[in-house]
Design a protein around this motif. Structure first.
Motif, short mmCIF file in Angstrom:
data_model
loop_
_atom_site.label_atom_id
_atom_site.label_comp_id
_atom_site.label_asym_id
_atom_site.label_seq_id
_atom_site.Cartn_x
_atom_site.Cartn_y
_atom_site.Cartn_z
N THR A 1 30.18 48.11 16.03
CA THR A 1 31.59 47.92 15.66
C THR A 1 31.69 47.30 14.27
OG1 THR A 1 31.62 45.85 16.96
CG2 THR A 1 32.51 47.83 18.01
N LYS A 2 30.76 46.40 13.94
CA LYS A 2 30.75 45.84 12.59
C LYS A 2 30.50 46.94 11.56
CE LYS A 2 28.30 42.14 11.92
NZ LYS A 2 27.10 41.24 12.04
N TYR B 1 36.40 44.24 20.47
CA TYR B 1 35.75 44.76 19.27
C TYR B 1 35.81 46.29 19.20
CZ TYR B 1 34.44 39.94 18.84
OH TYR B 1 34.51 38.57 18.73
N ILE B 2 35.80 46.93 20.36
CA ILE B 2 36.00 48.39 20.37
C ILE B 2 37.40 48.71 19.85
CG2 ILE B 2 36.25 50.41 21.85
CD1 ILE B 2 33.36 49.70 21.46
N GLY B 3 38.40 47.95 20.28
CA GLY B 3 39.75 48.16 19.80
C GLY B 3 39.87 47.99 18.30
N ILE B 4 39.19 46.98 17.77
CA ILE B 4 39.17 46.76 16.32
C ILE B 4 38.57 47.96 15.61
CG2 ILE B 4 38.09 45.41 14.47
CD1 ILE B 4 38.27 42.97 16.35
N ALA B 5 37.43 48.44 16.11
CA ALA B 5 36.73 49.55 15.46
C ALA B 5 37.55 50.83 15.52
CB ALA B 5 35.37 49.76 16.13
N LEU C 1 42.72 46.50 7.16
CA LEU C 1 41.26 46.58 7.25
C LEU C 1 40.58 45.28 6.83
CD1 LEU C 1 39.94 50.06 6.07
CD2 LEU C 1 39.43 48.88 8.21
N GLU C 2 41.16 44.60 5.86
CA GLU C 2 40.57 43.34 5.40
C GLU C 2 40.51 42.34 6.55
OE1 GLU C 2 40.56 39.22 3.90
OE2 GLU C 2 42.23 40.25 4.90
N ARG C 3 41.59 42.26 7.34
CA ARG C 3 41.59 41.34 8.49
C ARG C 3 40.66 41.83 9.58
NH1 ARG C 3 44.94 41.77 12.79
NH2 ARG C 3 46.61 42.75 11.60
N LEU C 4 40.66 43.13 9.83
CA LEU C 4 39.77 43.67 10.85
C LEU C 4 38.30 43.39 10.51
CD1 LEU C 4 41.41 47.14 11.62
CD2 LEU C 4 41.75 44.96 12.80
N PHE C 5 37.97 43.49 9.21
CA PHE C 5 36.60 43.19 8.80
C PHE C 5 36.24 41.75 9.11
CE2 PHE C 5 33.56 41.61 5.67
CZ PHE C 5 32.51 42.52 5.85
N GLN D 1 33.55 40.23 12.56
CA GLN D 1 32.35 39.42 12.29
C GLN D 1 32.07 38.41 13.41
OE1 GLN D 1 30.55 40.49 9.70
NE2 GLN D 1 32.29 41.88 9.37
N ALA D 2 33.04 38.18 14.28
CA ALA D 2 32.84 37.20 15.36
C ALA D 2 31.97 37.74 16.48
CB ALA D 2 34.20 36.76 15.92
N SER D 3 31.74 39.03 16.53
CA SER D 3 31.06 39.62 17.69
C SER D 3 29.67 39.04 17.98
CB SER D 3 30.97 41.15 17.53
OG SER D 3 30.15 41.51 16.43
#
Length: 373
Positions: free
Chosen positions: A320-321, A244-248, A342-346, A350-352
């Motif tokens: 991160t969310k 999730y850090i990588g996503i953010a 970004l749409e996919r990252l968003f 949400q799974a976190s």
């Protein structure tokens, strides 16, 4: 296909194959299919045995470095990073037991020799577990369905648990491993979800699967907190939250790159990016605190560490969310298009909250222990 990469650094290796991972991420997200091609690359490069000690056939990669590796994978493909973290947290727990309990050498050697992928079912099991074990000659028969089994679509061995009514007529939870090739094991094709669509987290159905006595690694009372969780949560949560850090961090990069050329919000784009940076910094700081608590797997398990680790996990997930949401605000409506990463990252971020423990359960768990200490 055998590939020789230029770097000996594990993180740099990911960067060298990262664009390939990113292209695959788009395809698997659209199709809702497991990131099998990315996994084959990781297997080819021995990433699944990387954290196993050198003397047991691995590369001896440290826990902190593995967190960085997972974060780097997430920069290119969230689903690959999250699924991979589930394997790595099982390896880390086994390495800790090997170092401090002197057990599990054969298991770790077997994983290293065959570059096996381990599947965890802990997300839904927690203290109570599910599925029933019945005693039979030489072992048990296990039946049940395990949900949220990340990488079940591409894994080799399930690390799981089930409930057993013992001779005292009370319920125990037994922990064990099951090869995916065992009779009675099947994968349910039911992972059709909003985000992390490439993790292949299908449910696994067990129908009278024979579990030999030798496969049982732990017996504990059902619905009671057992000290084993002080090990599991301490090693697992920093690895899982690395994704999730990588996503953010990827979301921040996109917001800055787009923000510099996107003029609709030019009067306040700096303010939006500044807010985003503060929230991401909080997430990064608490994530680093998590792997420092694990101390390279050189820690004495305790509820105090577990309480802090669970609290950090909630905060990292929340921030991160927020980071991804703020990145979307910064670049406006274009982030709503599926053509924008970004749409996919968003959706993925949400799974976190669904990793143990969900926010409200974590608040209660932490508060009860603080009040009763």
């Amino acid at each position: 296909m055998k590939t020789t990469l230029r770097s000996t650094s594990w993180t740099t290796k990911i960067h060298e194959i990262g664009e390939e991972f990113a292209r695959n991420a788009l395809k698997h997200d659209i199709d809702g299919t497991f990131v099998q091609d990315n996994y084959l690359r990781l297997k080819e490069l021995k990433f699944f045995s990387a954290a196993i000690p050198i003397e047991l056939g691995g590369a001896g990669v440290a826990h902190k470095e593995m967190c960085e590796i997972i974060k780097t994978i997430a920069y290119y493909c969230s689903s690959t990073a999250l699924a991979f973290s589930m394997h790595q947290h099982l390896i880390s727990a086994a390495v800790w037991k090997y170092k401090y309990k002197g057990v599990g050498q054969d298991f770790l050697r077997h994983v290293a020799e065959n570059e096996l992928v381990l599947i965890s079912t802990g997300a839904r099991d927690w203290l109570g577990s599910n599925g029933d074990l019945k005693k039979t000659s030489g072992g048990y028969l296990f039946s049940g369905t395990k949900h949220f089994a990340s990488q079940s679509a591409g894994g080799d061995v399930v690390v799981t648990s089930g409930t057993y009514l013992n001779k005292n007529n009370s319920w125990d939870v037994l922990h064990f491993t099951v090869p995916m090739t065992s009779n009675g094991v099947s994968i349910l094709d039911n992972w059709n979800v909003m985000g992390m669509r490439g993790t292949g987290s299908n449910s696994i159905l067990f129908e009278d699967v024979f579990i030999p006595d030798s496969a049982i690694t732990l017996s504990r009372p059902k619905n009671e907190f057992h000290p084993v969780w002080n090990v599991v949560l301490t090693v697992a949560l920093p690895l899982i939250m690395s994704a999730y850090i990588g996503i953010a961090e990827k979301a921040k990069e996109i917001a800055i790159t787009k923000g510099k050329t996107y003029h609709r919000n030019q009067k306040h784009i700096a303010t939006l990016i500044g807010r985003l940076n503060n929230v991401l910094l909080s997430a990064q700081t608490e994530w680093k605190a998590m792997y420092y608590l694990a101390n390279g797997l050189n820690f004495t398990p305790s509820e105090a560490i577990t309480i802090d680790m669970l609290s950090h996990k909630t905060n990292v997930g929340e921030n991160t969310k927020k980071t991804v949401a703020y990145a979307m605000e910064a670049i406006g409506g274009q982030s709503f298009y599926r053509s924008n990463i970004l749409e996919r990252l968003f959706r993925d971020v949400q799974a976190s909250p669904f990793h143990p423990l969900p926010k409200w359960e974590q608040y209660a768990f932490t508060g009860e222990r603080i009040i009763n200490s």
